[in-house]
Design a protein around this motif. Structure first.
Motif, mmCIF file in Angstrom:
data_model
loop_
_atom_site.group_PDB
_atom_site.id
_atom_site.type_symbol
_atom_site.label_atom_id
_atom_site.label_comp_id
_atom_site.label_asym_id
_atom_site.label_seq_id
_atom_site.Cartn_x
_atom_site.Cartn_y
_atom_site.Cartn_z
ATOM 1 N N ALA A 65 0.844 -1.219 0.069
ATOM 2 C CA ALA A 65 -0.103 -0.019 -0.018
ATOM 3 C C ALA A 65 1.054 1.138 0.074
ATOM 4 N N ARG A 66 2.094 1.116 0.790
ATOM 5 C CA ARG A 66 3.028 2.433 0.651
ATOM 6 C C ARG A 66 3.516 2.466 -0.626
ATOM 7 N N ARG A 68 2.574 1.611 -3.356
ATOM 8 C CA ARG A 68 1.697 2.361 -4.493
ATOM 9 C C ARG A 68 1.660 4.091 -4.128
ATOM 10 N N GLU A 69 1.542 4.378 -2.955
ATOM 11 C CA GLU A 69 1.874 5.997 -2.851
ATOM 12 C C GLU A 69 3.026 6.509 -3.248
ATOM 13 N N VAL A 70 4.293 5.675 -3.055
ATOM 14 C CA VAL A 70 5.494 6.247 -3.399
ATOM 15 C C VAL A 70 5.514 6.435 -5.028
ATOM 16 N N ASP A 72 3.099 6.861 -7.100
ATOM 17 C CA ASP A 72 2.317 7.848 -7.588
ATOM 18 C C ASP A 72 2.702 9.293 -7.364
ATOM 19 N N LEU A 73 3.971 9.244 -6.567
ATOM 20 C CA LEU A 73 4.625 10.563 -6.358
ATOM 21 C C LEU A 73 5.388 11.243 -7.476
ATOM 22 N N ALA A 81 9.752 10.474 0.402
ATOM 23 C CA ALA A 81 8.924 9.317 1.125
ATOM 24 C C ALA A 81 9.772 8.142 1.458
ATOM 25 N N TYR A 85 10.659 6.359 5.107
ATOM 26 C CA TYR A 85 10.245 5.073 5.229
ATOM 27 C C TYR A 85 11.269 4.749 6.203
#
Length: 283
Positions: A65-66, A68-70, A72-73, A81, A85
């Motif tokens: 999940a994390r 996917r966030e990275v 998309d940045l 990010a 982490y």
């Protein structure tokens, strides 16, 4: 545009076909084309950079999940990010290292006992929130309550009597979620107004009591030091008369903000509430 089979793309991306199917299901890495009849997946070459980033982030243990966030940045924000982490990972590793040292010390020689003191606490009115949280969630819970009640509009008490504290009604770790109760003392005359303002919180009385406590500095705010303080209090209580058995679950009070103070600054007490002394008639 040339499309690659899942096998060819997996090899180029250094991922397994099984992983690619999972990433598709999670919408982390969606194929450029999926045949509606056969379900065969095809990938484009311009997806390689994202796929390789996913593979590398998985190698350092980042949750999907994390990742996917990275992914998309923008690049600069993604770099920050990833660095953030890893800072979290190193902090967790340090905590685990401290706990291992504590366990080795306990199993080989017995843990080092810390100084114990006793004080009297008066009856107080408390505004409280009871929550089921794991050790990973307790910091967010703390910040939430401090921000909510620390804006200067909620009246408090001076000194140690007014310091906010946790009551551990159950174990709090990676697998256990307490519950834990966050409490802040308020003046008795403010109880009615605070109950109306915060209907989701509990207003209750904390009876007058004695408490044994171990003081911790900012440097000692680690799970291992908390365990050592708890064991110290249990050993101290065992060594006292039977009347000194604990009257409630352990607490931890924070009387100073650990941010911006030196590592040796006292900031917190781990507490075992005690029953009142039993008065004896004069012979």
């Amino acid at each position: 545009m040339e499309l690659w089979t899942i096998g060819a793309f997996a090899k180029a991306a250094r991922l397994s076909p099984k992983a690619l199917r999972l990433y598709d299901e999670l919408e982390l890495l969606v194929p450029a084309h999926t045949d509606p009849v056969s379900g065969y997946r095809r990938y484009s070459q311009d997806q390689l950079a994202r796929a390789r980033l996913v593979a590398r982030l998985r190698r350092v243990g980042m949750p999907l999940a994390r990742i996917r966030e990275v992914c998309d940045l923008p690049r600069g924000e993604a770099a920050k990010a990833v660095s953030g982490y890893w800072d979290e990972v190193e902090a967790e590793q340090q905590q685990r290292r401290d706990i291992v040292r504590f366990l080795v010390e306990t199993l080989s020689e017995g843990s080092t006992m810390l100084p114990v003191a006793v004080r009297e606490m008066p009856a107080r009115t408390l505004i409280c929130s009871l929550r089921h949280v794991t050790s990973a969630e307790i910091n967010d819970f703390t910040v939430e309550m401090v921000v909510r009640l620390g804006d200067g509009t909620v009246p408090g008490l001076a000194g140690m009597e007014g310091a906010p504290f946790f009551i551990y009604h159950g174990e709090v770790d990676e697998d256990s979620d307490g519950p834990i109760e966050w409490c802040r003392p308020i003046p008795d005359e403010a109880a009615e107004a605070m109950a109306a303002r915060f209907p989701d919180l509990t207003i209750r009385q904390d009876p007058a009591h004695r408490e044994a406590y171990v003081r911790l500095t900012r440097r000692e705010l680690s799970p291992a030091d908390g365990m050592r303080a708890g064991e110290t209090l249990e050993a101290w209580i065992t060594a006292q008369d039977e009347v000194l058995s604990p009257r409630g679950p352990f607490r931890q009070v924070f009387f100073a903000d650990p941010r911006g103070v030196t590592p040796d600054t006292p900031v917190s007490d781990v507490i075992a509430p005690l029953p009142p002394l039993v008065a004896t008639a004069a012979g």
